[in-house]
Design a protein around this motif. Structure first.
Motif, mmCIF file in Angstrom:
data_model
loop_
_atom_site.group_PDB
_atom_site.id
_atom_site.type_symbol
_atom_site.label_atom_id
_atom_site.label_comp_id
_atom_site.label_asym_id
_atom_site.label_seq_id
_atom_site.Cartn_x
_atom_site.Cartn_y
_atom_site.Cartn_z
ATOM 1 N N PRO A 157 62.551 -25.902 27.692
ATOM 2 C CA PRO A 157 63.736 -25.136 28.102
ATOM 3 C C PRO A 157 64.958 -25.553 27.297
ATOM 4 C CG PRO A 157 63.190 -26.816 29.734
ATOM 5 C CD PRO A 157 62.066 -26.797 28.752
ATOM 6 N N THR A 158 65.783 -24.586 26.968
ATOM 7 C CA THR A 158 66.951 -24.872 26.144
ATOM 8 C C THR A 158 68.042 -25.540 26.954
ATOM 9 O OG1 THR A 158 67.785 -22.687 26.575
ATOM 10 C CG2 THR A 158 66.449 -22.968 24.616
ATOM 11 N N VAL A 159 68.246 -25.076 28.210
ATOM 12 C CA VAL A 159 69.287 -25.705 29.034
ATOM 13 C C VAL A 159 68.654 -26.233 30.319
ATOM 14 C CG1 VAL A 159 71.498 -25.354 30.181
ATOM 15 C CG2 VAL A 159 71.007 -24.146 28.050
ATOM 16 N N GLU A 160 68.253 -25.279 31.174
ATOM 17 C CA GLU A 160 67.640 -25.637 32.443
ATOM 18 C C GLU A 160 66.591 -24.602 32.782
ATOM 19 O OE1 GLU A 160 70.371 -25.693 35.680
ATOM 20 O OE2 GLU A 160 68.875 -26.348 37.141
ATOM 21 N N GLU A 161 65.427 -25.030 33.178
ATOM 22 C CA GLU A 161 64.365 -24.083 33.545
ATOM 23 C C GLU A 161 64.782 -23.287 34.767
ATOM 24 O OE1 GLU A 161 60.147 -25.850 32.005
ATOM 25 O OE2 GLU A 161 60.652 -25.987 34.124
ATOM 26 N N GLN A 162 64.555 -21.952 34.696
ATOM 27 C CA GLN A 162 64.844 -21.083 35.830
ATOM 28 C C GLN A 162 63.694 -21.171 36.836
ATOM 29 O OE1 GLN A 162 67.763 -19.347 36.212
ATOM 30 N NE2 GLN A 162 68.320 -20.571 34.413
ATOM 31 N N PRO A 163 64.021 -21.026 38.141
ATOM 32 C CA PRO A 163 62.932 -21.053 39.141
ATOM 33 C C PRO A 163 61.979 -19.879 38.936
ATOM 34 C CG PRO A 163 64.984 -20.335 40.139
ATOM 35 C CD PRO A 163 65.342 -20.812 38.745
ATOM 36 N N THR A 164 60.739 -20.132 39.280
ATOM 37 C CA THR A 164 59.708 -19.087 39.183
ATOM 38 C C THR A 164 59.372 -18.595 40.580
ATOM 39 O OG1 THR A 164 58.784 -20.050 37.187
ATOM 40 C CG2 THR A 164 57.366 -18.556 38.437
ATOM 41 N N PHE A 165 59.460 -17.290 40.754
ATOM 42 C CA PHE A 165 59.198 -16.680 42.052
ATOM 43 C C PHE A 165 57.807 -16.042 42.046
ATOM 44 C CE2 PHE A 165 63.456 -17.105 43.674
ATOM 45 C CZ PHE A 165 64.247 -17.150 42.532
ATOM 46 N N SER A 166 57.171 -16.071 43.186
ATOM 47 C CA SER A 166 55.872 -15.392 43.357
ATOM 48 C C SER A 166 55.725 -14.951 44.797
ATOM 49 C CB SER A 166 54.720 -16.334 42.964
ATOM 50 O OG SER A 166 54.671 -17.447 43.844
ATOM 51 N N LEU A 167 54.716 -14.145 45.029
ATOM 52 C CA LEU A 167 54.439 -13.667 46.380
ATOM 53 C C LEU A 167 53.259 -14.448 46.942
ATOM 54 C CD1 LEU A 167 54.783 -9.902 45.574
ATOM 55 C CD2 LEU A 167 56.157 -11.081 47.273
ATOM 56 N N GLU A 168 53.388 -14.840 48.200
ATOM 57 C CA GLU A 168 52.266 -15.543 48.826
ATOM 58 C C GLU A 168 51.029 -14.658 48.840
ATOM 59 O OE1 GLU A 168 52.123 -16.121 53.156
ATOM 60 O OE2 GLU A 168 52.016 -18.272 52.720
ATOM 61 N N LYS A 169 51.226 -13.375 49.098
ATOM 62 C CA LYS A 169 50.123 -12.395 49.078
ATOM 63 C C LYS A 169 50.537 -11.237 48.194
ATOM 64 C CE LYS A 169 48.771 -13.315 53.891
ATOM 65 N NZ LYS A 169 48.592 -12.683 55.232
ATOM 66 N N GLU A 170 49.754 -10.963 47.208
ATOM 67 C CA GLU A 170 50.062 -9.829 46.333
ATOM 68 C C GLU A 170 49.520 -8.514 46.893
ATOM 69 O OE1 GLU A 170 48.600 -10.942 42.552
ATOM 70 O OE2 GLU A 170 50.209 -12.383 42.176
ATOM 71 N N ARG B 25 60.543 -24.385 43.016
ATOM 72 C CA ARG B 25 61.469 -25.488 43.228
ATOM 73 C C ARG B 25 62.502 -25.020 44.243
ATOM 74 N NH1 ARG B 25 63.089 -25.798 37.237
ATOM 75 N NH2 ARG B 25 60.931 -25.098 37.191
ATOM 76 N N PRO B 26 63.121 -25.906 44.958
ATOM 77 C CA PRO B 26 64.099 -25.471 45.971
ATOM 78 C C PRO B 26 65.212 -24.636 45.342
ATOM 79 C CG PRO B 26 63.546 -27.770 46.270
ATOM 80 C CD PRO B 26 62.933 -27.364 44.965
ATOM 81 N N THR B 27 65.543 -23.512 46.018
ATOM 82 C CA THR B 27 66.611 -22.641 45.552
ATOM 83 C C THR B 27 67.288 -22.012 46.752
ATOM 84 O OG1 THR B 27 67.180 -20.838 44.051
ATOM 85 C CG2 THR B 27 65.161 -20.590 45.327
ATOM 86 N N LYS B 28 68.513 -21.546 46.551
ATOM 87 C CA LYS B 28 69.278 -20.991 47.663
ATOM 88 C C LYS B 28 69.206 -19.469 47.743
ATOM 89 C CE LYS B 28 72.743 -24.686 47.823
ATOM 90 N NZ LYS B 28 74.204 -25.007 47.762
ATOM 91 N N GLN B 29 68.762 -18.804 46.684
ATOM 92 C CA GLN B 29 68.869 -17.330 46.689
ATOM 93 C C GLN B 29 67.666 -16.720 45.989
ATOM 94 O OE1 GLN B 29 71.825 -15.427 44.148
ATOM 95 N NE2 GLN B 29 72.518 -14.225 45.918
ATOM 96 N N VAL B 30 67.240 -15.548 46.519
ATOM 97 C CA VAL B 30 66.197 -14.773 45.888
ATOM 98 C C VAL B 30 66.578 -13.291 45.986
ATOM 99 C CG1 VAL B 30 64.817 -14.605 48.001
ATOM 100 C CG2 VAL B 30 63.733 -14.231 45.808
ATOM 101 N N GLN B 31 66.355 -12.572 44.881
ATOM 102 C CA GLN B 31 66.607 -11.132 44.883
ATOM 103 C C GLN B 31 65.258 -10.393 44.892
ATOM 104 O OE1 GLN B 31 69.239 -9.932 41.762
ATOM 105 N NE2 GLN B 31 70.814 -11.414 42.318
ATOM 106 N N VAL B 32 65.150 -9.367 45.727
ATOM 107 C CA VAL B 32 63.858 -8.655 45.932
ATOM 108 C C VAL B 32 64.113 -7.155 45.909
ATOM 109 C CG1 VAL B 32 61.841 -8.406 47.402
ATOM 110 C CG2 VAL B 32 63.100 -10.568 47.390
#
Length: 996
Positions: free
Chosen positions: A67-80, A98-105
């Motif tokens: 990563p150039t600066v900081e790795e972005q969190p990776t999102f996934s679905l528990e069930k696809e 990794r722990p995060t405060k926000q997710v866009q869906v």
């Protein structure tokens, strides 16, 4: 039977034989004529699951990027892949690495976020119509409760473009309130493709053809259905569903994990976009489904390639009331597009199929027989319900030449059209048979063998349906206005109704119940037979129409209704509206019959009843018989033949004759005075046999019999009238038809033949059309012929018997009539046995060869030819019939003193045929040799319509044997004297048509 029409030319010839020290020649004298790998490469086949949603994978060959600066969190679905039920909450779980405060869906508009059910601390903000932001304390898991009121598959997308789907299905209760307790997948069932491949060892036959998969057990069966590359599943052994029908199948199926007798369980195919045309080839094996019905989630189907499954050559056992397989769980669009075909299927246990919107087809020899408990090759099993139909669908077709047998425990057989689709119908295609027996009382389809809630029924040409309803239920209930029950040409519908049908009329009671605006059509040569027995005093009408209706019976068709009810209130045919019309003309039989005594003394009853005062019974060209009330004898009370143009207007059960006609006024009068359908035991309309007439060819040739004689065939005892040629005089036989004042010429005899001669000396004119018109009992027919043109003909010149393309001038020509017509004897050799010595032993003499003349009329020495007969058939194809040529030796050889050559025999040998024109040869009757016996006719050649055309040479011998082919055997006991012996041969050429 056509008479033998002979056109004969007879030639008599004189045979002379002189016996002295040297015998004079014997000559044949001509008499007069008388007229009277496919190569397949082997390839490895694996089980592809490309259409399953896979978790993202990382190619191990790729180089890891820092990563150039900081790795972005990776999102996934528990069930696809998620399954939800409309109106109920389903939880979408977003995972973060990794722990995060926000997710866009991204969430489709059809899905609603249940804000009140959000976990504490989780806040939601709508950014656009479909974009949502969820905020909480740092977490690796965001749980989003959602619902939907719309059935369908919807895509959920995380902010790094990871997709998943939610398939919202209808409520678990079906349209018929059947409980499906295990519709939804357990969470533990949602396994990834990689886990499934590791857990389930998918092994396929490497030598199998592409698209064909052999299966021998339930797991292999389901795996093959899930593999979109498989188009044919080849069953190689009997198998049953296991106790846990989803074991080793959890990633590709949902639903039940148990299998219990006397219950229902459902297993769901859960692989995306696998719908296709699929054949399950049973190869005569059996599958015991036990309590399992195999179902299909909507996500399995695509509109471009919908489900089209054929089960064939298979015995099925099952206890589930949805059948072994159903498309009931597909969405409306996909179910409408889906189809299932049963070919040579034997089904035991419960209902064959419940699939209200899909097309169902049956072919081959297929049966579905329900039983409370069945015994397969594996076990004895109880079904979960006994009140089920055989088939619940909207569009059912029995395919051409199929045989279908259906039987229930306590229900009707076919429940059709409850769901409105674009193609609601039940059709039996050509030459199919159906036997449907409804047992018990009540149950599904309201206990009716054929319940049509929407759509029409068609029994196509040559098909045959037999319905045996429950004792208290209808056989057919047609519920839709404008629907049609059609029995096509040469098709039949038979109903064997046994029981009271209750003491009522209604959509479940009458043998046939039809909604207002429907129609019942029995086409030409079709049959509708209804036998209602054990009805006791039931007043239930046999055919009941709840409003206007059209009811027609075609030519040569049959309508036979018999009821043994004793009720004074029963009608065999009832129409609830005055706009109804019941018509038939020239029907084979329309029989309306009460077979038991009608109770009471009231006259207020009828075989036909139409409410109001304008209902119409329209009948034409029938023989009519009527049995008054109480007459159960074979002999009717009244009989009328023929009846035309009968119009009856009904005021309830009372008919009023508006119009009627016949060939005699007395028939009209007695019919008008006595005919009724009110308060009578039986009325029978029967077909009057058709009248047929033919006329044989006529000619303008005055030498032929058919230039003045008309012959032909006609219906026995019919009257025949001729017209079209001025030579035909007026007839002398009065017409039996009072509306026809023209006389007839002749009556056909008992054998159906007729003959009529013109007055003496009168002949037909070439080119005129002569018409024969026949009449009997109101039926008529016509036939005609054109008088053949006549042009005088001239004989065909004799030709060389060895080279028939050359004309010759034979010695000793016979006298041939100049105008024999187009079938002629052109030449006959006259046999000359030359001068012979008397012998004291048996002796054989040979006729000299036929000699030819040169241009000066002199005999050409040393150029003998075989003795021969020349025949020409120059008739057109339309007028050609067979011919034969025969010979008769008129007497034994005698001299001028009347002495006979006792025992002498004339023989023809080495018979041969030749022509210069080609074509098929006539037949030689006796190929070896012909021995003439005085006064006995010998047929020599025969030809049919296709043979013997043109000019033919019938010769005795060839160039080498011409002098040894016509022999005369004279025994020594004949004691010949020195004198001339002679006899006469009669040659006859006859034009003889084949008997037809």
């Amino acid at each position: 039977m056509k008479g033998k029409l002979q056109k004969s030319w007879v030639l008599s010839s004189l045979v002379l034989m002189g016996l002295t020290t040297t015998l004079p020649s014997v000559n044949m004298v001509l008499a007069e004529t008388v007229n009277e790998t496919q190569n397949t490469e082997t390839q490895d086949v694996t089980m592809p699951y490309d259409n399953l949603l896979e978790e993202p994978t990382t190619d191990s060959s790729d180089t890891q990027q820092e990563p150039t600066v900081e790795e972005q969190p990776t999102f996934s679905l528990e069930k696809e892949q998620m399954i939800g039920t409309i109106g109920e909450t389903t939880e979408v779980v977003i995972l973060v690495d990794r722990p995060t405060k926000q997710v866009q869906v991204t969430i489709p508009q059809e899905i609603t976020i249940q804000r009140e059910e959000l976990s504490e601390g989780l806040e939601v903000t709508q950014m656009t119509e479909e974009e949502w932001s969820f905020t909480a304390e740092e977490s690796t898991e965001f749980r989003i409760p959602v619902t939907s009121e719309t059935v369908g598959v919807f895509t959920i997308r995380t902010e790094n473009n990871i997709d998943g789907t939610i398939d919202f299905l209808e409520e678990s209760t079906s349209e018929r309130n059947r409980g499906k307790t295990e519709n939804n997948l357990d969470d533990s069932d949602q396994m990834k493709r990689s886990q499934d491949l590791e857990e389930n060892n998918y092994e396929f036959d490497e030598d199998a053809e592409v698209g064909i998969q052999n299966v021998s057990n339930w797991v292999e069966f389901i795996q093959a259905i899930a593999d979109v590359s498989i188009t044919t599943i080849n069953i190689t052994s009997d198998f049953e569903t296991p106790d846990n029908p989803r074991q080793n199948l959890t990633s590709i199926t949902g639903g039940a994990t148990t299998n219990v007798t006397a219950t229902e369980r459902f297993v769901y195919m859960n692989v995306r976009n696998i719908s296709r045309t699929l054949v399950v080839e049973g190869n005569g094996h059996e599958i015991d489904f036990r309590s399992i019905t195999l179902c299909f989630y909507d996500l399995t189907a695509t509109t471009a390639n919908p489900w089209n499954i054929t089960l064939k050559d298979l015995t099925i056992y099952h206890g589930n009331w949805y059948g072994p397989l159903t498309f009931n769980d597909l969405g409306t669009t996909n179910q409408n597009a889906s189809a299932i075909t049963y070919h040579n299927i034997t089904n035991y246990g419960n209902q064959l199929i419940h699939s209200p919107r899909s097309s169902v087809r049956i072919s081959g020899k297929t049966s579905s027989k329900q039983m409370r408990e069945y015994t397969s090759s594996f076990r004895t099993w109880r079904i979960n319900a006994t009140d089920q139909t055989n088939i619940y669908a909207s569009n059912l077709t029995i395919l051409e030449d199929s045989e279908v047998e259906l039987e229930t425990i306590s229900a009707g057989n076919l429940d059709l059209g409850e769901v409105q689709t674009t193609n609601n119908q039940f059709k039996m295609e050509k030459n199919t048979t159906l036997l449907a027996t409804s047992n018990g009382s009540g149950g599904e389809a309201e206990g009716i063998p054929l319940l049509v809630r929407r759509g029409s029924v068609e029994i196509a040409e040559g098909a045959s349906a037999t319905l045996i309803p429950q004792s208290s239920r209808s056989a057919i209930s047609l519920r839709t206005s404008n629907a049609m029950l059609k029995i096509s040409e040469n098709a039949s519908l038979s109903i064997d109704s046994r029981g009271t049908k209750a003491n009522a009329n209604g959509s479940i009671y009458n043998v046939i119940w039809m909604a207002a605006g429907t129609s019942l059509i029995v086409e030409n040569s079709g049959e509708l037979n209804i036998q209602a027995t054990n009805m006791a005093s039931s007043p239930s009408n046999i055919i009941h129409v709840a409003g206007n209706a059209q009811f027609s019976v075609g030519k040569d068709a049959v309508l036979d209704i018999k009821s043994d009810s004793t009720s004074i209130n029963q009608n065999l045919i009832y129409f609830a509206s005055a706009g109804s019309r019941f018509t038939f003309s020239d029907a084979k039989r329309v029989n309306l019959e009460r077979t038991s005594a009608i109770s009471g003394t009231s006259m207020d009853n009828g075989l036909v009843r139409i409410e109001g005062s304008t209902g119409l019974l329209d009948v034409d060209v029938q023989s009519v018989k009527q049995w008054n009330r109480g007459n159960f004898e074979e002999q009717p009370t009244f009989s009328w033949t023929p009846i035309f143009n009968l119009n009856l207007r009904y005021t309830t059960f009372t008919p009023r004759i508006m119009n009627v006609s016949s060939i005699k006024q007395e028939i009209v009068e007695t019919f008008s005075a006595n005919f009724t359908t009110r308060n009578v035991q039986r009325v029978l309309f029967e077909r009057i046999p058709d009248v047929e007439v033919t006329i044989n060819p006529l000619t303008g040739d005055p030498s032929q019999t058919n230039s003045y004689r008309i012959t032909g065939t006609a219906t026995p005892k019919s009257l025949v009238r001729f017209s079209g040629d001025p030579a035909i005089p007026e007839g002398t036989l009065d017409s039996p038809n009072t509306s026809d004042d023209k006389a007839f010429h002749v009556m056909a005899d008992d054998n159906g033949t007729y003959q009529y001669d013109l007055p003496a000396g009168v002949r037909f004119t070439s080119g005129n059309e002569v018409i024969a018109y026949a009449f009997l009992d109101g039926k008529t027919d016509t036939a005609s012929t054109i008088v053949e043109e006549y042009t005088p003909t001239f004989p065909v010149p004799p030709v060389d018997p060895l080279e028939p393309e050359l004309e010759v001038s034979p010695e000793n020509k016979p006298e041939i009539p100049e105008d024999q017509g187009l079938l002629s004897i052109d030449f006959v050799s006259q046999f000359n046995f030359c001068t012979q010595s008397i012998s004291s032993t048996d002796k054989t003499y040979y006729a000299q060869p036929q000699r030819l003349l040169n241009e000066e009329g002199e005999v050409i020495a040393d150029e003998g030819r075989p003795n021969y007969v020349q025949i020409s058939d120059r008739r057109s194809d339309a007028n050609r019939v067979g011919w034969e040529i025969s010979v008769i030796q008129n007497t034994q050889f005698t001299n001028d003193n009347g002495d006979e050559l006792a025992g002498a025999q004339l023989r023809f040998m080495n018979q041969q045929l030749a022509t210069a024109q080609g074509g098929s040869k006539p037949s030689i009757r006796t190929p070896e040799e012909v021995i003439l016996i005085p006064e006995q006719k010998q047929i020599l050649l025969t030809a049919d319509e296709e043979t013997g055309t043109g000019t033919w040479i019938y010769r005795f011998g060839d160039k080498e044997s011409s002098d040894k082919s016509v022999a005369l055997d004279v025994p020594h006991s004949s004691n010949p004297t020195a004198s001339v012996y002679q006899t006469k041969l009669i040659w006859e050429l006859s034009s003889v048509p084949e008997n037809k």
